[in-house]
Design an enzyme around this catalytic site. Structure first.
Site, PDB file in Angstrom:
ATOM      1  N   HIS A   1      32.424  58.364  37.365  1.00  0.00           N
ATOM      2  CA  HIS A   1      33.111  58.629  39.012  1.00  0.00           C
ATOM      3  C   HIS A   1      32.343  58.913  40.174  1.00  0.00           C
TER       4      HIS A   1
ATOM      5  N   PHE B   1      32.349  57.115  42.697  1.00  0.00           N
ATOM      6  CA  PHE B   1      33.378  57.389  43.809  1.00  0.00           C
ATOM      7  C   PHE B   1      33.998  58.980  44.316  1.00  0.00           C
ATOM      8  N   TRP B   2      34.756  59.377  43.215  1.00  0.00           N
ATOM      9  CA  TRP B   2      35.491  60.275  43.368  1.00  0.00           C
ATOM     10  C   TRP B   2      34.253  61.911  42.731  1.00  0.00           C
TER      11      TRP B   2
ATOM     12  N   LEU C   1      48.384  52.239  46.812  1.00  0.00           N
ATOM     13  CA  LEU C   1      47.718  51.469  46.643  1.00  0.00           C
ATOM     14  C   LEU C   1      47.143  50.171  45.533  1.00  0.00           C
ATOM     15  N   CYS C   2      46.886  49.561  46.271  1.00  0.00           N
ATOM     16  CA  CYS C   2      47.264  48.125  45.178  1.00  0.00           C
ATOM     17  C   CYS C   2      46.491  47.099  45.649  1.00  0.00           C
TER      18      CYS C   2
ATOM     19  N   LYS D   1      36.038  45.495  42.117  1.00  0.00           N
ATOM     20  CA  LYS D   1      34.636  45.945  43.229  1.00  0.00           C
ATOM     21  C   LYS D   1      34.707  46.467  43.941  1.00  0.00           C
TER      22      LYS D   1
ATOM     23  N   LEU E   1      36.907  47.955  45.856  1.00  0.00           N
ATOM     24  CA  LEU E   1      37.897  48.076  47.401  1.00  0.00           C
ATOM     25  C   LEU E   1      38.474  48.900  47.800  1.00  0.00           C
ATOM     26  N   ALA E   2      38.908  49.227  46.183  1.00  0.00           N
ATOM     27  CA  ALA E   2      40.027  50.859  46.295  1.00  0.00           C
ATOM     28  C   ALA E   2      38.912  51.604  46.920  1.00  0.00           C
TER      29      ALA E   2
ATOM     30  N   LEU F   1      57.836  58.669  44.976  1.00  0.00           N
ATOM     31  CA  LEU F   1      58.435  58.173  45.096  1.00  0.00           C
ATOM     32  C   LEU F   1      57.757  56.971  43.895  1.00  0.00           C
TER      33      LEU F   1
HETATM   34  C1  LIG Z   1      43.258  63.827  54.477  1.00  0.00           C
HETATM   35  C2  LIG Z   1      44.248  62.366  54.322  1.00  0.00           C
HETATM   36  C3  LIG Z   1      43.375  62.025  52.525  1.00  0.00           C
HETATM   37  C4  LIG Z   1      43.931  60.796  52.180  1.00  0.00           C
HETATM   38  C5  LIG Z   1      42.934  59.688  50.915  1.00  0.00           C
HETATM   39  C6  LIG Z   1      43.448  60.520  49.898  1.00  0.00           C
HETATM   40  C7  LIG Z   1      42.813  59.541  48.293  1.00  0.00           C
HETATM   41  C8  LIG Z   1      44.004  58.903  47.536  1.00  0.00           C
HETATM   42  C9  LIG Z   1      43.781  58.891  46.068  1.00  0.00           C
HETATM   43  C10 LIG Z   1      44.891  57.001  46.036  1.00  0.00           C
HETATM   44  C11 LIG Z   1      45.745  57.500  45.558  1.00  0.00           C
HETATM   45  C12 LIG Z   1      46.895  56.364  45.432  1.00  0.00           C
HETATM   46  C13 LIG Z   1      47.944  57.118  44.379  1.00  0.00           C
HETATM   47  C14 LIG Z   1      48.875  55.875  43.827  1.00  0.00           C
HETATM   48  O1  LIG Z   1      49.153  54.694  44.990  1.00  0.00           O
HETATM   49  S1  LIG Z   1      48.334  55.705  41.602  1.00  0.00           S
HETATM   50  C15 LIG Z   1      49.101  54.025  41.995  1.00  0.00           C
HETATM   51  C16 LIG Z   1      47.270  52.841  41.828  1.00  0.00           C
HETATM   52  N1  LIG Z   1      48.202  51.592  41.444  1.00  0.00           N
HETATM   53  C17 LIG Z   1      48.616  50.518  40.389  1.00  0.00           C
HETATM   54  O2  LIG Z   1      47.623  51.547  39.361  1.00  0.00           O
HETATM   55  C18 LIG Z   1      48.483  49.149  40.432  1.00  0.00           C
HETATM   56  C19 LIG Z   1      47.662  48.488  40.010  1.00  0.00           C
HETATM   57  N2  LIG Z   1      45.986  48.565  40.132  1.00  0.00           N
HETATM   58  C20 LIG Z   1      45.360  48.584  41.323  1.00  0.00           C
HETATM   59  O3  LIG Z   1      46.363  47.962  42.096  1.00  0.00           O
HETATM   60  C21 LIG Z   1      44.200  48.623  41.146  1.00  0.00           C
HETATM   61  O4  LIG Z   1      43.711  48.975  39.490  1.00  0.00           O
HETATM   62  C22 LIG Z   1      43.368  50.193  42.071  1.00  0.00           C
HETATM   63  C23 LIG Z   1      43.909  49.277  43.009  1.00  0.00           C
HETATM   64  C24 LIG Z   1      44.685  51.145  41.482  1.00  0.00           C
HETATM   65  C25 LIG Z   1      42.123  50.477  42.020  1.00  0.00           C
HETATM   66  O5  LIG Z   1      41.076  49.506  42.154  1.00  0.00           O
HETATM   67  P1  LIG Z   1      39.836  48.905  40.532  1.00  0.00           P
HETATM   68  O6  LIG Z   1      40.536  49.080  39.993  1.00  0.00           O
HETATM   69  O7  LIG Z   1      40.073  47.335  41.565  1.00  0.00           O
HETATM   70  O8  LIG Z   1      38.728  49.377  41.258  1.00  0.00           O
HETATM   71  P2  LIG Z   1      37.731  49.991  41.921  1.00  0.00           P
HETATM   72  O9  LIG Z   1      36.324  48.398  41.454  1.00  0.00           O
HETATM   73  O10 LIG Z   1      38.720  48.993  43.070  1.00  0.00           O
HETATM   74  O11 LIG Z   1      37.461  50.960  42.607  1.00  0.00           O
HETATM   75  C26 LIG Z   1      37.017  51.899  41.298  1.00  0.00           C
HETATM   76  C27 LIG Z   1      37.268  53.691  40.959  1.00  0.00           C
HETATM   77  O12 LIG Z   1      39.247  54.023  42.012  1.00  0.00           O
HETATM   78  C28 LIG Z   1      39.076  54.513  41.863  1.00  0.00           C
HETATM   79  N3  LIG Z   1      40.926  54.920  41.044  1.00  0.00           N
HETATM   80  C29 LIG Z   1      41.374  53.366  40.433  1.00  0.00           C
HETATM   81  N4  LIG Z   1      42.605  53.640  39.955  1.00  0.00           N
HETATM   82  C30 LIG Z   1      42.958  54.946  40.937  1.00  0.00           C
HETATM   83  C31 LIG Z   1      44.335  55.669  41.217  1.00  0.00           C
HETATM   84  N5  LIG Z   1      45.123  55.116  41.041  1.00  0.00           N
HETATM   85  N6  LIG Z   1      43.608  56.302  42.671  1.00  0.00           N
HETATM   86  C32 LIG Z   1      42.787  56.716  42.651  1.00  0.00           C
HETATM   87  N7  LIG Z   1      41.578  56.499  42.842  1.00  0.00           N
HETATM   88  C33 LIG Z   1      41.309  55.216  41.663  1.00  0.00           C
HETATM   89  C34 LIG Z   1      37.838  54.486  40.005  1.00  0.00           C
HETATM   90  O13 LIG Z   1      38.335  55.979  39.813  1.00  0.00           O
HETATM   91  C35 LIG Z   1      37.104  54.015  40.110  1.00  0.00           C
HETATM   92  O14 LIG Z   1      36.664  55.363  41.347  1.00  0.00           O
HETATM   93  P3  LIG Z   1      35.309  56.554  40.379  1.00  0.00           P
HETATM   94  O15 LIG Z   1      35.396  56.452  39.397  1.00  0.00           O
HETATM   95  O16 LIG Z   1      33.783  55.285  40.374  1.00  0.00           O
HETATM   96  O17 LIG Z   1      34.335  57.651  41.066  1.00  0.00           O
HETATM   97  C1  LIG Z   2      61.423  53.683  28.026  1.00  0.00           C
HETATM   98  C2  LIG Z   2      61.083  52.605  28.954  1.00  0.00           C
HETATM   99  C3  LIG Z   2      61.655  51.257  29.376  1.00  0.00           C
HETATM  100  C4  LIG Z   2      60.800  53.598  30.358  1.00  0.00           C
HETATM  101  C5  LIG Z   2      60.189  52.629  31.488  1.00  0.00           C
HETATM  102  C6  LIG Z   2      60.703  51.849  32.714  1.00  0.00           C
HETATM  103  C7  LIG Z   2      60.390  51.005  33.768  1.00  0.00           C
HETATM  104  C8  LIG Z   2      59.288  51.370  33.388  1.00  0.00           C
HETATM  105  N1  LIG Z   2      57.873  50.292  34.331  1.00  0.00           N
HETATM  106  C9  LIG Z   2      57.432  50.288  34.657  1.00  0.00           C
HETATM  107  C10 LIG Z   2      56.310  51.027  33.489  1.00  0.00           C
HETATM  108  C11 LIG Z   2      56.819  51.984  33.121  1.00  0.00           C
HETATM  109  C12 LIG Z   2      58.320  52.000  32.826  1.00  0.00           C
HETATM  110  C13 LIG Z   2      59.182  52.158  31.414  1.00  0.00           C
HETATM  111  N2  LIG Z   2      57.853  53.678  30.649  1.00  0.00           N
HETATM  112  S1  LIG Z   2      57.687  54.818  30.722  1.00  0.00           S
HETATM  113  O1  LIG Z   2      57.170  55.837  30.102  1.00  0.00           O
HETATM  114  O2  LIG Z   2      59.151  55.832  31.088  1.00  0.00           O
HETATM  115  C14 LIG Z   2      56.383  55.094  31.982  1.00  0.00           C
HETATM  116  C15 LIG Z   2      54.890  54.634  31.157  1.00  0.00           C
HETATM  117  C16 LIG Z   2      54.088  54.733  32.831  1.00  0.00           C
HETATM  118  C17 LIG Z   2      54.554  54.560  33.569  1.00  0.00           C
HETATM  119  C18 LIG Z   2      53.005  54.582  35.285  1.00  0.00           C
HETATM  120  C19 LIG Z   2      52.453  55.500  35.834  1.00  0.00           C
HETATM  121  C20 LIG Z   2      52.937  56.377  36.809  1.00  0.00           C
HETATM  122  C21 LIG Z   2      52.787  55.456  38.147  1.00  0.00           C
HETATM  123  C22 LIG Z   2      52.863  56.821  39.468  1.00  0.00           C
HETATM  124  C23 LIG Z   2      54.319  56.249  39.362  1.00  0.00           C
HETATM  125  C24 LIG Z   2      54.741  56.828  41.187  1.00  0.00           C
HETATM  126  N3  LIG Z   2      53.505  56.896  41.928  1.00  0.00           N
HETATM  127  C25 LIG Z   2      53.575  57.488  43.185  1.00  0.00           C
HETATM  128  C26 LIG Z   2      52.307  56.987  42.086  1.00  0.00           C
HETATM  129  C27 LIG Z   2      51.926  55.671  41.019  1.00  0.00           C
HETATM  130  C28 LIG Z   2      55.498  54.792  34.550  1.00  0.00           C
HETATM  131  C29 LIG Z   2      56.762  55.142  33.368  1.00  0.00           C
END
Ligand SMILES: CCCCCCCCCCCCCC(=O)SCCNC(=O)CCNC(=O)[C@H](O)C(C)(C)COP(=O)(O)OP(=O)(O)OC[C@H]1O[C@@H](n2cnc3c(N)ncnc32)[C@H](O)[C@@H]1OP(=O)(O)O
Ligand SMILES: CC(C)Cc1ccc2ncccc2c1NS(=O)(=O)c1ccc(CCCCC2CCN(C)CC2)cc1
Length: 393
Positions: A2, A4-5, A140-141, A149, A151-152, A393
């Site tokens: 971690h 970053f974290w 976050l995407c 890279k 970028l997150a 959501l």
């Molecule tokens: C006061 C206000 C504060 C506001 C901010 C509050 C915090 C918000 C935090 C965000 C809440 C998001 C809520 C949602 O939307 S959760 C949904 C997240 N989106 C996806 O899963 C979509 C598909 N995946 C991607 O687009 C990329 O894989 C993402 C963008 C997720 C990572 O990009 P990538 O894969 O290219 O990696 P990197 O090389 O740039 O960066 C690597 C670093 O990033 C850490 N990482 C990986 N995944 C996540 C994740 N889901 N939350 C937090 N951190 C994450 C990882 O541990 C590592 O850090 P460390 O382990 O080395 O330390």
């Molecule tokens: C029995 C399956 C067909 C149920 C189902 C249906 C649609 C899905 N679409 C995308 C991913 C999984 C799906 C799924 N399987 S599942 O067990 O309900 C499941 C598995 C994994 C996920 C992804 C983890 C949650 C990602 C969070 C969702 C909330 N958000 C605010 C931040 C990102 C969500 C749901």
């Protein structure tokens, strides 16, 4: 571990962090200019409310690059109307919609969103909840071609800066992966409404327990059949006139949980009134047509990745509710009927709120996903998912 974290004000997993802020800074400490980013890239604030084209660009980034399940069978496909709804609640801050574009062709390569939320947090030692203005982070995407890279962390630091500069120091967020450090971890459950389609998408064959029947698919359809009309007398769609009553019964229900949002009347209006194809809400009205109960769900379709017969799964997700004169199991039974009637294939839910009270009787089965809940800059003890009343959501 971690890289970053480990630098962030989040519980680092050692002993229980003390409750409350982990660091204290003032607006004067916050950099006034955007975080530095690679020279081929630029920060961009889409106008999701006024520009259909800006909204379309965010929609397409998420459609093609957002969350998939572990087996890459499904990818969330939030609709345009859903994203506009999720990103623009009362009091939203346009600059908290943080996008990154490539300078040369202006193509969107990354996004993260923040919206304001009032969270009531109960001290673990008991006593009254403290209501705290926070930022709720979502969407976050990073484009698949720009992954790993680092970028997150840049996106996270920039949105943090834009939130801090407005004197807000906490955030709440969820993820399907484990990071430092969840305050609760919930499990997904799903309820088939269209077993034929689910079997065609998920399994090459019918689940073994049905093999023994003469006509297995017929038996599955019968097992998952739901009434085509609501069971509860006075069950009807929510209307604007119900907003005051829904606000008071919902806030009262959510006050029972250790972590939950509080809703103003404007927020009830935005988040909980029906929106075609986005959010569906219902009340149970008494003889004076006053709402005594409330229940809702939202539409989040998923792209089916690589299936010849189907390319979209119509999933409904349970949302907020307040069950007072009827048990939640009965109220949610009418949600299943409404969702089936509206063409949904499956209803997904989590074991937060009082959802455990209906999972078994309404034939929900465990999914293969988890949802981990996090605070940013707020120490909080680990609680059970049933103590959490926040739906993301
Ligand atoms: C006061 C206000 C504060 C506001 C901010 C509050 C915090 C918000 C935090 C965000 C809440 C998001 C809520 C949602 O939307 S959760 C949904 C997240 N989106 C996806 O899963 C979509 C598909 N995946 C991607 O687009 C990329 O894989 C993402 C963008 C997720 C990572 O990009 P990538 O894969 O290219 O990696 P990197 O090389 O740039 O960066 C690597 C670093 O990033 C850490 N990482 C990986 N995944 C996540 C994740 N889901 N939350 C937090 N951190 C994450 C990882 O541990 C590592 O850090 P460390 O382990 O080395 O330390
Ligand atoms: C029995 C399956 C067909 C149920 C189902 C249906 C649609 C899905 N679409 C995308 C991913 C999984 C799906 C799924 N399987 S599942 O067990 O309900 C499941 C598995 C994994 C996920 C992804 C983890 C949650 C990602 C969070 C969702 C909330 N958000 C605010 C931040 C990102 C969500 C749901």
């Amino acid at each position: 571990m971690h890289e970053f974290w480990s630098t962030q004000p989040v519980p680092q997993g050692e002993k229980e962090a003390q409750e409350g802020p982990l660091e204290k800074k003032t607006v004067d400490d916050v950099p006034k200019s955007p975080y530095p980013i690679a020279s081929v890239l630029e920060w961009w604030v889409p106008d999701v409310l006024e520009s259909e084209d800006d909204l379309r660009q965010i929609y397409e980034l998420l459609r093609d690059n957002y969350v998939e399940d572990d087996d890459s069978m499904f990818r969330f496909n939030y609709s345009h109307a859903f994203l506009k709804w999720a990103l623009t609640p009362p009091g939203y801050v346009k600059e908290w919609h943080v996008a990154v574009r490539r300078k040369n062709d202006k193509s969107v390569v990354a996004f993260i969103s923040g919206i304001p939320i009032d969270i009531a947090v109960k001290p673990s030692a008991g006593g009254d909840a403290e209501v705290r203005k926070m930022c709720e982070i979502n969407f976050l995407c990073i484009h698949k071609r720009l992954r790993e890279k680092k970028l997150a962390p840049i996106l996270i630091k920039e949105v943090t800066r834009r939130v801090n500069v407005l004197d807000i120091w906490q955030a709440v967020y969820t993820a399907g992966i484990v990071l430092p450090t969840p305050f609760t971890s919930a499990q997904y459950f799903h309820r088939s409404l269209n077993p034929e389609k689910l079997v065609a998408i998920r399994f090459s064959r019918i689940p073994p327990q049905y093999e023994k029947f003469q006509n297995p698919m017929q038996m599955m359809k019968r097992n998952y059949a739901v009434p085509n009309a609501p069971a509860v007398r006075g069950f009807r769609e929510m209307e604007a006139g119900d907003v005051p009553a829904v606000k008071s019964i919902l806030n009262a229900s959510l006050a029972k949980f250790s972590v939950a949002p509080t809703f103003t009347e404007e927020e009830v209006h935005h988040w909980l009134l029906p929106r075609e194809g986005v959010v569906f809400s219902f009340v149970v009205a008494d003889s004076n047509n006053v709402a005594t109960d409330f229940v809702s769900f939202y539409s989040l379709p998923s792209t089916v990745i690589g299936n010849s017969k189907y390319n979209e799964l119509n999933a409904a997700y349970t949302y907020y509710y307040s069950a007072n004169t009827v048990p939640i199991k009965v109220l949610m039974g009418d949600v299943l009927s409404a969702a089936k009637a509206k063409g949904f294939d499956v209803v997904n839910t989590l074991d937060i709120l009082d959802n455990k009270e209906f999972l078994q009787d309404l034939k929900f089965g465990p999914g293969d996903g988890n949802l981990h809940y996090y605070f940013y800059n707020w120490g909080y003890p680990i609680v059970q998912p049933k103590s959490v009343g926040l739906v993301m959501l």
